[in-house]
Write a protein that holds these residues in place. Structure first.
Motif, PDB file in Angstrom:
ATOM      1  N   ASN A   1      76.112  48.267 -12.220  1.00  0.00           N
ATOM      2  CA  ASN A   1      77.043  47.195 -11.884  1.00  0.00           C
ATOM      3  C   ASN A   1      78.290  47.316 -12.747  1.00  0.00           C
ATOM      4  O   ASN A   1      78.197  47.674 -13.928  1.00  0.00           O
ATOM      5  CB  ASN A   1      76.441  45.811 -12.164  1.00  0.00           C
ATOM      6  N   ILE A   2      79.411  46.977 -12.151  1.00  0.00           N
ATOM      7  CA  ILE A   2      80.633  46.739 -12.912  1.00  0.00           C
ATOM      8  C   ILE A   2      81.032  45.302 -12.585  1.00  0.00           C
ATOM      9  O   ILE A   2      81.188  44.946 -11.422  1.00  0.00           O
ATOM     10  CB  ILE A   2      81.763  47.708 -12.538  1.00  0.00           C
ATOM     11  N   ILE A   3      81.154  44.501 -13.619  1.00  0.00           N
ATOM     12  CA  ILE A   3      81.458  43.086 -13.454  1.00  0.00           C
ATOM     13  C   ILE A   3      82.811  42.804 -14.092  1.00  0.00           C
ATOM     14  O   ILE A   3      83.058  43.219 -15.228  1.00  0.00           O
ATOM     15  CB  ILE A   3      80.365  42.221 -14.114  1.00  0.00           C
ATOM     16  N   ALA A   4      83.672  42.114 -13.352  1.00  0.00           N
ATOM     17  CA  ALA A   4      84.990  41.740 -13.867  1.00  0.00           C
ATOM     18  C   ALA A   4      84.982  40.255 -14.209  1.00  0.00           C
ATOM     19  O   ALA A   4      84.548  39.433 -13.403  1.00  0.00           O
ATOM     20  CB  ALA A   4      86.072  42.030 -12.836  1.00  0.00           C
ATOM     21  N   VAL A   5      85.464  39.944 -15.387  1.00  0.00           N
ATOM     22  CA  VAL A   5      85.530  38.557 -15.845  1.00  0.00           C
ATOM     23  C   VAL A   5      86.986  38.243 -16.190  1.00  0.00           C
ATOM     24  O   VAL A   5      87.557  38.892 -17.058  1.00  0.00           O
ATOM     25  CB  VAL A   5      84.628  38.343 -17.083  1.00  0.00           C
ATOM     26  N   PRO A   6      87.575  37.249 -15.498  1.00  0.00           N
ATOM     27  CA  PRO A   6      88.961  36.901 -15.820  1.00  0.00           C
ATOM     28  C   PRO A   6      89.014  36.101 -17.116  1.00  0.00           C
ATOM     29  O   PRO A   6      88.104  35.321 -17.423  1.00  0.00           O
ATOM     30  CB  PRO A   6      89.401  36.055 -14.632  1.00  0.00           C
ATOM     31  N   LYS A   7      90.072  36.321 -17.862  1.00  0.00           N
ATOM     32  CA  LYS A   7      90.242  35.629 -19.130  1.00  0.00           C
ATOM     33  C   LYS A   7      91.687  35.170 -19.237  1.00  0.00           C
ATOM     34  O   LYS A   7      92.604  35.957 -19.032  1.00  0.00           O
ATOM     35  CB  LYS A   7      89.891  36.581 -20.274  1.00  0.00           C
TER      36      LYS A   7
ATOM     37  N   ILE B   1     102.508  31.643 -25.457  1.00  0.00           N
ATOM     38  CA  ILE B   1     103.367  30.841 -26.326  1.00  0.00           C
ATOM     39  C   ILE B   1     102.777  29.452 -26.543  1.00  0.00           C
ATOM     40  O   ILE B   1     102.603  28.996 -27.660  1.00  0.00           O
ATOM     41  CB  ILE B   1     104.788  30.719 -25.723  1.00  0.00           C
ATOM     42  N   ASP B   2     102.444  28.777 -25.456  1.00  0.00           N
ATOM     43  CA  ASP B   2     101.884  27.436 -25.528  1.00  0.00           C
ATOM     44  C   ASP B   2     100.918  27.237 -24.367  1.00  0.00           C
ATOM     45  O   ASP B   2     100.598  28.183 -23.652  1.00  0.00           O
ATOM     46  CB  ASP B   2     103.002  26.381 -25.510  1.00  0.00           C
ATOM     47  N   ASN B   3     100.451  26.017 -24.161  1.00  0.00           N
ATOM     48  CA  ASN B   3      99.475  25.739 -23.101  1.00  0.00           C
ATOM     49  C   ASN B   3     100.008  26.004 -21.698  1.00  0.00           C
ATOM     50  O   ASN B   3      99.243  26.131 -20.757  1.00  0.00           O
ATOM     51  CB  ASN B   3      99.000  24.287 -23.193  1.00  0.00           C
ATOM     52  N   LYS B   4     101.314  26.065 -21.539  1.00  0.00           N
ATOM     53  CA  LYS B   4     101.907  26.274 -20.220  1.00  0.00           C
ATOM     54  C   LYS B   4     102.238  27.748 -19.953  1.00  0.00           C
ATOM     55  O   LYS B   4     102.612  28.102 -18.850  1.00  0.00           O
ATOM     56  CB  LYS B   4     103.173  25.433 -20.079  1.00  0.00           C
ATOM     57  N   THR B   5     102.114  28.577 -20.960  1.00  0.00           N
ATOM     58  CA  THR B   5     102.462  29.990 -20.807  1.00  0.00           C
ATOM     59  C   THR B   5     101.237  30.838 -21.136  1.00  0.00           C
ATOM     60  O   THR B   5     100.809  30.908 -22.280  1.00  0.00           O
ATOM     61  CB  THR B   5     103.621  30.375 -21.751  1.00  0.00           C
ATOM     62  N   HIS B   6     100.685  31.444 -20.100  1.00  0.00           N
ATOM     63  CA  HIS B   6      99.507  32.280 -20.291  1.00  0.00           C
ATOM     64  C   HIS B   6      99.499  33.417 -19.276  1.00  0.00           C
ATOM     65  O   HIS B   6     100.245  33.400 -18.307  1.00  0.00           O
ATOM     66  CB  HIS B   6      98.230  31.448 -20.184  1.00  0.00           C
ATOM     67  N   ILE B   7      98.657  34.397 -19.535  1.00  0.00           N
ATOM     68  CA  ILE B   7      98.453  35.496 -18.591  1.00  0.00           C
ATOM     69  C   ILE B   7      96.961  35.571 -18.279  1.00  0.00           C
ATOM     70  O   ILE B   7      96.128  35.064 -19.027  1.00  0.00           O
ATOM     71  CB  ILE B   7      98.956  36.853 -19.133  1.00  0.00           C
ATOM     72  N   HIS B   8      96.659  36.198 -17.175  1.00  0.00           N
ATOM     73  CA  HIS B   8      95.265  36.439 -16.811  1.00  0.00           C
ATOM     74  C   HIS B   8      94.971  37.903 -17.084  1.00  0.00           C
ATOM     75  O   HIS B   8      95.651  38.785 -16.583  1.00  0.00           O
ATOM     76  CB  HIS B   8      95.016  36.140 -15.333  1.00  0.00           C
TER      77      HIS B   8
END
Length: 134
Positions: A105-111, A116-123
C-alpha cells in the motif's frame, strides 16, 4: 537495496513517484481509493498517477463524488483502460490510497502547514509505504 526500500515507513520527498513506477510495472492488480473523486481529478496527484499508470488496468474507489458525470468523463478521457464498472463507491476514509496486488500500500495523508498565520497555510501530502505480506 530492497531490504531498505521495502519497509513500513514514511516515504522521502520524490520517492513516491519512483516507487509508484516500480510497483505499477511489477503488479497485475492495482486499486486506487480517493476521498473525493471530483477533487482528485483536479489535483496534481491525479496527473502524476495517470501519467505513470497509463495503459494499466485498475480499479478506482471513492468515498464522495459531487459531479459523477464530470468525473467519469474526465477519467474516460484520461484513463481509457478504466471502464465505468471499475469505478465504485466505497466506504473508506482515505485521502488517497494505492494497493498493488494486495501486497503493498501507498497511503497519502494531507497535512496543513501554517506559513505566516492561521489564514496562510499550504497543503503538503506525506506518503507512507506499507507491506501487507512479509
Amino acid at each position: 537495496i530492497e531490504k531498505e526500500i521495502f519497509l513500513n515507513r514514511k516515504l522521502m520527498d520524490e520517492e513516491f513517484e519512483y516507487l509508484l513506477k516500480y510497483l505499477s510495472a511489477h503488479s497485475q492488480n492495482i486499486k486506487i481509493v480517493v476521498h473525493n473523486l471530483n477533487d482528485w481529478i483536479k489535483s496534481d496527484l491525479y496527473i502524476e498517477v495517470k501519467t505513470i499508470l497509463n495503459g494499466k488496468t485498475y480499479e478506482i474507489g471513492y468515498d464522495e463524488c459531487n459531479d459523477w458525470k464530470n468525473a467519469i468523463s474526465a477519467i474516460k478521457r484520461d484513463l481509457p483502460n478504466c471502464t465505468k464498472d471499475q469505478i465504485k463507491k466505497v466506504n473508506k476514509d482515505f485521502y488517497f490510497f494505492l494497493n498493488f496486488d494486495d501486497k503493498y500500500n501507498i497511503i497519502a495523508v494531507p497535512k496543513d502547514i501554517l506559513i505566516i498565520d492561521n489564514k496562510t497555510h499550504i497543503h503538503k501530502i506525506e506518503f507512507y509505504f506499507q507491506i501487507l505480506i512479509h
